[in-house]
Design a protein around this motif. Structure first.
Motif, mmCIF file in Angstrom:
data_model
loop_
_atom_site.group_PDB
_atom_site.id
_atom_site.type_symbol
_atom_site.label_atom_id
_atom_site.label_comp_id
_atom_site.label_asym_id
_atom_site.label_seq_id
_atom_site.Cartn_x
_atom_site.Cartn_y
_atom_site.Cartn_z
ATOM 1 N N ILE A 68 0.960 -1.066 -0.100
ATOM 2 C CA ILE A 68 0.149 -0.202 -0.112
ATOM 3 C C ILE A 68 0.999 1.340 0.016
ATOM 4 O O ILE A 68 0.701 2.378 -0.736
ATOM 5 N N PHE A 69 2.013 1.215 0.730
ATOM 6 C CA PHE A 69 2.842 2.457 0.761
ATOM 7 C C PHE A 69 3.433 2.597 -0.557
ATOM 8 O O PHE A 69 3.425 3.890 -0.921
ATOM 9 N N ARG A 70 3.879 1.630 -1.227
ATOM 10 C CA ARG A 70 4.499 1.836 -2.649
ATOM 11 C C ARG A 70 3.301 2.346 -3.473
ATOM 12 O O ARG A 70 3.537 3.040 -4.414
ATOM 13 N N ALA A 71 2.188 1.880 -3.437
ATOM 14 C CA ALA A 71 0.904 2.115 -4.387
ATOM 15 C C ALA A 71 0.753 3.679 -4.010
ATOM 16 O O ALA A 71 0.197 4.470 -5.207
ATOM 17 N N LEU A 107 5.044 8.801 5.482
ATOM 18 C CA LEU A 107 4.561 8.969 4.040
ATOM 19 C C LEU A 107 3.860 10.121 3.777
ATOM 20 O O LEU A 107 4.158 10.889 2.797
ATOM 21 N N GLU A 108 2.821 10.640 4.730
ATOM 22 C CA GLU A 108 2.198 11.827 4.760
ATOM 23 C C GLU A 108 2.872 13.048 4.684
ATOM 24 O O GLU A 108 2.831 13.957 3.921
ATOM 25 N N GLN A 109 4.181 13.046 5.497
ATOM 26 C CA GLN A 109 5.054 14.442 5.289
ATOM 27 C C GLN A 109 5.706 14.169 3.820
ATOM 28 O O GLN A 109 5.991 15.386 3.235
ATOM 29 N N LYS A 110 6.107 13.143 3.506
ATOM 30 C CA LYS A 110 7.181 12.953 2.236
ATOM 31 C C LYS A 110 6.110 13.478 1.002
ATOM 32 O O LYS A 110 6.683 14.130 0.215
ATOM 33 N N LEU A 111 4.978 13.118 1.146
ATOM 34 C CA LEU A 111 4.126 13.182 -0.051
ATOM 35 C C LEU A 111 3.305 14.351 -0.018
ATOM 36 O O LEU A 111 2.686 15.091 -1.074
ATOM 37 N N GLY A 112 3.072 15.245 1.253
ATOM 38 C CA GLY A 112 2.404 16.115 1.397
ATOM 39 C C GLY A 112 1.017 15.961 1.164
ATOM 40 O O GLY A 112 0.146 16.793 0.811
ATOM 41 N N GLU A 135 2.709 6.004 -3.164
ATOM 42 C CA GLU A 135 3.850 6.759 -3.755
ATOM 43 C C GLU A 135 3.627 6.721 -5.261
ATOM 44 O O GLU A 135 3.949 7.981 -5.814
ATOM 45 N N ARG A 136 3.240 5.845 -5.810
ATOM 46 C CA ARG A 136 2.940 5.767 -7.312
ATOM 47 C C ARG A 136 2.045 6.562 -7.820
ATOM 48 O O ARG A 136 2.039 7.239 -8.820
ATOM 49 N N GLN A 137 0.900 6.550 -6.889
ATOM 50 C CA GLN A 137 -0.489 7.278 -7.318
ATOM 51 C C GLN A 137 -0.461 8.688 -6.571
ATOM 52 O O GLN A 137 -1.292 9.377 -7.234
ATOM 53 N N SER A 138 0.480 9.175 -5.938
ATOM 54 C CA SER A 138 0.343 10.711 -5.380
ATOM 55 C C SER A 138 0.507 11.607 -6.367
ATOM 56 O O SER A 138 -0.233 12.901 -6.278
ATOM 57 N N ILE A 139 1.262 11.357 -7.749
ATOM 58 C CA ILE A 139 1.285 12.242 -8.709
ATOM 59 C C ILE A 139 -0.096 12.495 -9.392
ATOM 60 O O ILE A 139 -0.279 13.627 -10.057
ATOM 61 N N LEU A 140 -0.630 11.452 -9.304
ATOM 62 C CA LEU A 140 -1.860 11.453 -10.269
ATOM 63 C C LEU A 140 -3.459 11.694 -9.335
ATOM 64 O O LEU A 140 -4.308 11.983 -9.910
ATOM 65 N N GLY A 165 -5.711 17.227 -5.057
ATOM 66 C CA GLY A 165 -6.116 17.573 -3.832
ATOM 67 C C GLY A 165 -5.003 17.194 -2.543
ATOM 68 O O GLY A 165 -4.070 16.473 -2.935
ATOM 69 N N ARG A 166 -5.198 17.323 -1.248
ATOM 70 C CA ARG A 166 -4.266 17.053 -0.378
ATOM 71 C C ARG A 166 -4.832 15.839 0.425
ATOM 72 O O ARG A 166 -3.987 15.635 1.622
ATOM 73 N N GLN A 167 -5.793 15.137 0.225
ATOM 74 C CA GLN A 167 -6.382 14.158 1.100
ATOM 75 C C GLN A 167 -6.633 13.004 0.211
ATOM 76 O O GLN A 167 -7.108 13.113 -1.002
ATOM 77 N N VAL A 168 -6.189 11.680 0.632
ATOM 78 C CA VAL A 168 -6.673 10.660 -0.172
ATOM 79 C C VAL A 168 -7.551 9.565 0.854
ATOM 80 O O VAL A 168 -7.003 9.777 2.185
ATOM 81 N N SER A 169 -8.577 8.881 0.401
ATOM 82 C CA SER A 169 -9.018 7.718 1.155
ATOM 83 C C SER A 169 -8.624 6.499 0.986
ATOM 84 O O SER A 169 -8.438 6.078 -0.355
#
Length: 510
Positions: A445-448, A484-489, A450-455, A458-462
């Protein structure tokens, strides 16, 4: 303590399922199941239509009206020079659905090419010799055999065989002469164990019935469409009575009044003496519970089976073979390591053979005994295995124990094993027996993320996951979520739902 008869048949008959259990000294030895419309097809006779000829395999596929086409080998179509892949004098058995025997050509005999024997679109009268197994269709043959109480009629051969369990030479000669005098021209028979001591009148009556049945089948097939069912084998209950009733069988107990009457009427026609041994079970407690069969069935699905000494065996079935692993478990022995090993292996032998029969495991079987350095001990365990298999009606072939403690053997198989017939692959592990650990899924999940963060806008995900995974993310893995939250913002909102498989998750914008 209830004193149980030495051998008996217990039948649980319901509209949706019939179960026939064979008990030996009160212990479940074999179980056969027939469910609703999923009737046993071995022994059924069909008008089939050839849909494909395969010269490279010397075989053909024949449509007999089942989901999968039947498989017809060239040697099962051409009348062979009387040679069998099982001993023709071997006693037919319920396990093999009586009389369905694969005749074959001797190895040095020329087998005519199948493309010169049959063609696509041709109609054939065939009999199911082996049920569909896994992804394979039914094995079929044109060598029609019809089983009776005392005889198995061979419609395609004038061969006469005697059950090997009839050992008296004079009796074998007597039965051979009787069958020779009563068999029709061009037909033969296998004399079953039940015929021992039987009169000529009894054998003649059996032969006349089977010949009449064959004539009825032939006439019906002449005007039948293809594919179509021409003759259906008896119900499971009646087959059990026909094939298993013998002098050492104490009684047959059945819990359905309708099935009880049907069995008694069948017995009255073929062997009236058996009627006194057929009983109707009337207790309020379910019949399989009363005889302790349900508990044994649960045990028959376990991969790990414990031995009385504290050792255990593990049974693993794959598509191609079955592996049985013997382990010392809790047993530590009292003297030397070699003595401990031999004791566990000898105890395992009895349980392995019992489980093979009960679970109806066939095909290639590898038994991994605990290593024994002494060759005499290896021979001792091997001989014990050979002796234990004498009680098994299915044909087995065994190789000597190797220096690594491995035994290679085969056991004849005509239908699915018990486990595969009453269970299905786990929806979580898809039959693998394992699933990913919660920690592994969390890191996926953590890797997913990171991969999807650029796509993800907004600033929140479920993040939607299984409750057990949510507990892991809120617990031991919480600090990694924060990193991870700090890294991805972004903020990760975790929601738990029972509808998710433990390995499933969904990420979407909040």
């Amino acid at each position: 303590m209830i004193q149980r008869p030495a051998k008996q048949i217990v039948i649980n008959a319901a509209p949706y399922e019939t179960r026939v259990a064979t008990l030996e000294s009160g212990m479940l030895a074999e179980l056969l199941i027939e469910r609703g419309e999923d009737k046993n097809s071995v022994g059924n006779i069909y008008n089939g239509k050839v849909i494909r000829v395969l010269p490279g395999m010397q075989a053909a596929f024949v449509d007999i009206g089942m989901d999968k086409a039947g498989f017809l080998f060239a040697g099962d179509f051409v009348t062979p020079q009387l040679e069998f892949d099982t001993d023709p004098t071997e006693e037919p058995e319920l396990q093999d659905d009586i009389g369905i025997r694969h005749a074959r050509y001797p190895q040095d005999h020329f087998l005519p090419p199948i493309e010169g024997l049959i063609r696509e679109g041709q109609h054939l009268l065939v009999q199911v010799a082996k049920e569909p197994l896994g992804t394979k269709g039914a094995r079929i043959t044109s060598h029609i055999t019809l089983p009776g109480r005392h005889l198995v009629l061979l419609t395609w051969s004038n061969h006469i065989g005697i059950s090997r369990r009839i050992e008296d030479t004079e009796e074998r000669d007597r039965l051979t002469k009787i069958v020779e005098s009563i068999r029709p021209e061009g037909m033969g028979a296998i004399v079953r164990t039940a015929a021992e001591g039987g009169s000529e009148e009894e054998l003649r009556s059996d032969m006349d019935y089977l010949v009449r049945l064959w004539e009825t089948i032939r006439k019906k097939s002449e005007n039948a469409a293809a594919p179509s069912l021409i003759h259906r084998e008896l119900s499971l209950s009646c087959r059990a009575v026909r094939d298993l009733f013998s002098s050492d069988l104490d009684r047959i107990v059945v819990d359905s009044p309708d099935e009880y009457n049907r069995i008694r009427n069948f017995a009255a026609q073929f062997f009236p003496s058996a009627q006194d041994n057929i009983e109707l079970y009337t207790n309020s407690e379910p019949i399989f519970d009363n005889y302790g069969i349900e508990i044994e069935l649960t045990r028959a699905l376990d991969k790990k089976v414990w031995l009385k000494s504290g050792g255990y065996i593990v049974i693993e079935q794959t598509e191609a073979l079955t592996v049985v692993d013997v382990n010392t478990g809790k047993y530590v022995g009292r003297s030397s390591l070699e003595d401990t090993t031999v004791k566990i292996n000898l105890e395992a032998v009895k349980e392995i053979v019992y489980q093979l029969r009960l679970r109806n495991i066939g095909g290639i079987i590898i038994i991994d005994f605990i290593d024994m350095k002494n060759e005499e001990n290896r021979d001792k365990v091997y001989n014990a295995l050979v002796d234990a298999l004498m009680a098994d009606r299915s044909k087995t072939t065994i190789c000597k124990i190797s220096e690594l403690g491995l035994v290679e053997m085969t056991r004849k198989r005509v239908r699915e094993s018990l486990g595969r017939s009453i269970s299905e692959a786990c929806p979580y592990c898809s039959g693998e027996g394992v699933i990913k650990s919660k920690k592994t899924i969390c890191y996926d999940i953590f890797r997913a993320l990171e991969r999807q963060s650029i796509l993800l806008p907004g600033r929140q995900v479920s993040l939607y996951v299984h409750p057990a995974l949510a507990e892991e993310l809120f617990g031991e893995e919480r600090r990694f979520i924060e990193i991870l939250e700090q890294k991805l913002g972004m903020k990760v909102n975790i929601s738990a739902s029972e509808k998710y498989h433990i390995e499933q998750y969904r990420i979407e914008p909040s």
